[in-house]
Each structure stands twice: as C-alpha cells, then as structure tokens.
Write a protein that holds these residues in place. Sequence first.
Motif, PDB file in Angstrom:
ATOM      1  N   TYR A 193     -76.034  20.169  55.747  1.00 44.84           N
ATOM      2  CA  TYR A 193     -75.047  19.972  54.688  1.00 44.84           C
ATOM      3  C   TYR A 193     -75.157  18.573  54.104  1.00 44.84           C
ATOM      4  N   SER A 194     -74.787  18.471  52.831  1.00 41.69           N
ATOM      5  CA  SER A 194     -74.619  17.164  52.201  1.00 41.69           C
ATOM      6  C   SER A 194     -73.186  17.112  51.690  1.00 41.69           C
ATOM      7  N   ASP A 195     -72.789  15.996  51.128  1.00 46.53           N
ATOM      8  CA  ASP A 195     -71.402  15.835  50.693  1.00 46.53           C
ATOM      9  C   ASP A 195     -71.112  16.645  49.433  1.00 46.53           C
ATOM     10  N   ALA A 196     -70.058  17.450  49.505  1.00 50.76           N
ATOM     11  CA  ALA A 196     -69.575  18.178  48.327  1.00 50.76           C
ATOM     12  C   ALA A 196     -68.644  17.258  47.544  1.00 50.76           C
ATOM     13  N   GLY A 197     -68.517  17.525  46.240  1.00 51.73           N
ATOM     14  CA  GLY A 197     -67.660  16.679  45.416  1.00 51.73           C
ATOM     15  C   GLY A 197     -67.225  17.381  44.147  1.00 51.73           C
ATOM     16  N   SER A 198     -66.612  16.617  43.243  1.00 46.70           N
ATOM     17  CA  SER A 198     -66.055  17.190  42.012  1.00 46.70           C
ATOM     18  C   SER A 198     -67.121  17.825  41.119  1.00 46.70           C
ATOM     19  N   ASN A 199     -68.390  17.408  41.256  1.00 48.40           N
ATOM     20  CA  ASN A 199     -69.457  18.019  40.449  1.00 48.40           C
ATOM     21  C   ASN A 199     -69.665  19.487  40.799  1.00 48.40           C
ATOM     22  N   ASP A 200     -69.162  19.915  41.967  1.00 46.66           N
ATOM     23  CA  ASP A 200     -69.329  21.302  42.394  1.00 46.66           C
ATOM     24  C   ASP A 200     -68.217  22.210  41.883  1.00 46.66           C
ATOM     25  N   LEU A 201     -67.189  21.648  41.269  1.00 48.36           N
ATOM     26  CA  LEU A 201     -66.056  22.452  40.818  1.00 48.36           C
ATOM     27  C   LEU A 201     -66.403  23.466  39.728  1.00 48.36           C
ATOM     28  N   PRO A 202     -67.264  23.149  38.738  1.00 46.98           N
ATOM     29  CA  PRO A 202     -67.577  24.169  37.726  1.00 46.98           C
ATOM     30  C   PRO A 202     -68.175  25.441  38.319  1.00 46.98           C
ATOM     31  N   ALA A 203     -69.096  25.303  39.272  1.00 48.15           N
ATOM     32  CA  ALA A 203     -69.694  26.488  39.891  1.00 48.15           C
ATOM     33  C   ALA A 203     -68.649  27.266  40.668  1.00 48.15           C
ATOM     34  N   LEU A 204     -67.748  26.550  41.338  1.00 47.98           N
ATOM     35  CA  LEU A 204     -66.693  27.223  42.096  1.00 47.98           C
ATOM     36  C   LEU A 204     -65.714  27.921  41.168  1.00 47.98           C
ATOM     37  N   SER A 205     -65.379  27.277  40.068  1.00 48.20           N
ATOM     38  CA  SER A 205     -64.484  27.882  39.089  1.00 48.20           C
ATOM     39  C   SER A 205     -65.092  29.180  38.549  1.00 48.20           C
ATOM     40  N   ALA A 206     -66.386  29.150  38.272  1.00 50.50           N
ATOM     41  CA  ALA A 206     -67.079  30.357  37.769  1.00 50.50           C
ATOM     42  C   ALA A 206     -67.003  31.480  38.796  1.00 50.50           C
ATOM     43  N   TYR A 207     -67.149  31.143  40.068  1.00 49.27           N
ATOM     44  CA  TYR A 207     -67.075  32.159  41.110  1.00 49.27           C
ATOM     45  C   TYR A 207     -65.672  32.759  41.183  1.00 49.27           C
ATOM     46  N   PHE A 208     -64.650  31.899  41.216  1.00 48.57           N
ATOM     47  CA  PHE A 208     -63.290  32.410  41.338  1.00 48.57           C
ATOM     48  C   PHE A 208     -62.886  33.223  40.098  1.00 48.57           C
ATOM     49  N   LEU A 209     -63.404  32.861  38.937  1.00 53.10           N
ATOM     50  CA  LEU A 209     -63.133  33.648  37.725  1.00 53.10           C
ATOM     51  C   LEU A 209     -63.752  35.037  37.804  1.00 53.10           C
ATOM     52  N   ALA A 210     -64.920  35.122  38.427  1.00 49.03           N
ATOM     53  CA  ALA A 210     -65.644  36.399  38.510  1.00 49.03           C
ATOM     54  C   ALA A 210     -65.200  37.254  39.687  1.00 49.03           C
ATOM     55  N   TYR A 211     -64.465  36.670  40.624  1.00 50.11           N
ATOM     56  CA  TYR A 211     -64.078  37.390  41.847  1.00 50.11           C
ATOM     57  C   TYR A 211     -63.168  38.557  41.520  1.00 50.11           C
ATOM     58  N   LYS A 212     -63.446  39.728  42.125  1.00 45.67           N
ATOM     59  CA  LYS A 212     -62.611  40.926  41.891  1.00 45.67           C
ATOM     60  C   LYS A 212     -62.237  41.567  43.201  1.00 45.67           C
TER      61      LYS A 212
END
Length: 202
Positions: free
Chosen positions: A183-202
């Motif tokens: 693992y490496s450090d996660a940060g705010s730059n990862d939020l767009p990809a996470l937002s896309a996932y949560f938007l697509a989640y059904k």
Amino acid sequence: MNPVPLINHPCTLCCRPTSMWCSRCQSAWYCSPEHLQNDWPRHRKECIPAAHTSQNYNIIATPPPAEQQLIMVSAILFAPEEERPRIITVKCRPSQIPSHGMCPMPLVNGHFADGQTESIVLTQGLNGEPLRFPLHLWYSPTALSRCAPVNRAIYHITSGAAAKPWCGTVVVLKFNGSRRQGYSDAGSNDLPALSAYFLAYK
C-alpha cells in the motif's frame, strides 16, 4: 553484527537468562534444547500447544519469532455520521511469507462496530479508465444489508446523486501498484475515482 536478543527470561531449569522457548507451548523458557529435554517429564504435564502450532510438534527450545514491525499508511475514512471524508492512519501487518510477495493485512476492524468486514478492489476510475494504483475499499456487509443510516460523507461527495445510497463505514486504502503487493498513502486525489464508484453503485 547480530542484534542482541531483546527477550531475556530465566531458564525454567537453571534460571540462566535465555531468549529461547519451548516451540510447542511457547510459554516455557529454556537456555538449551538439552534443558528442555531434561525438564520434559515435568513440563509435558503443563505443555499446552499454542493455538497456531501445527500437529507435527517440534519439542525443542527455539528463539521466538521476531516481533513484526507494523506498516503505517494513510487511508480515507468515510464515517457515516461525518459530512466529509477524512485522512486517517491505518496499521498493516506484514505478510507472514515475505518471499511470496503477499500484500500486508490492513488492521481496519476497529473502524467497524460489528467487526465484520468485506472488501472490494477498484481498478477503474472516471470514464472506466484503468487506475494505475487500484483502490481497496473495506466496508461492513451487515451495514449495507440492514440499511443502516446513509453514509453522509459519501452522500456529500456524490452530491446525493447516487442511484443507491451507501450505508455504514467505508475505509479506503491505495495499492502501490497494479500488482497489489503493498500500500501507499491514499489522499484527496483519490476522491474522484471513489465518487465515480459510489455514483455507479447499485
């Protein structure tokens, strides 16, 4: 130069300081395999196998395994009652078999009330583009199934536009590469990809 053993216990038989123990029960200390053998008629009555030892007991005095150093990485916490995600530090236990290249184990259960966790790995980001550093999401399957309160932090980053609201805590770690060996450090730059996932989640 070899490090000096940090463990210094008296031998059960002669009280000489030692850093070796009975490899079967891992609770009796001996300065030599011979002293364990000499004490075996007495010790066998109290020698209860340690939980993780195999059935093929090797009754000798051996040094205990070195204490493994925990790895610390930054992760993203989506707490249900908080308005925004925040960065936290997560401890990871190194793989038991480093030569196998297995990924460290994140110690995330403390963030989940029921202690039950499952995980998924995101390999795609916005518009289906592959992520160079996949994201590892940990969540509570029982929180999702019992419709716990909606996660406000996730609701906030999706502007409430998700097809299905996400419930319960989510902890996100970031792999250090596509081979997912660490693992490496996660940060705010990862939020767009996470937002896309949560938007697509059904």
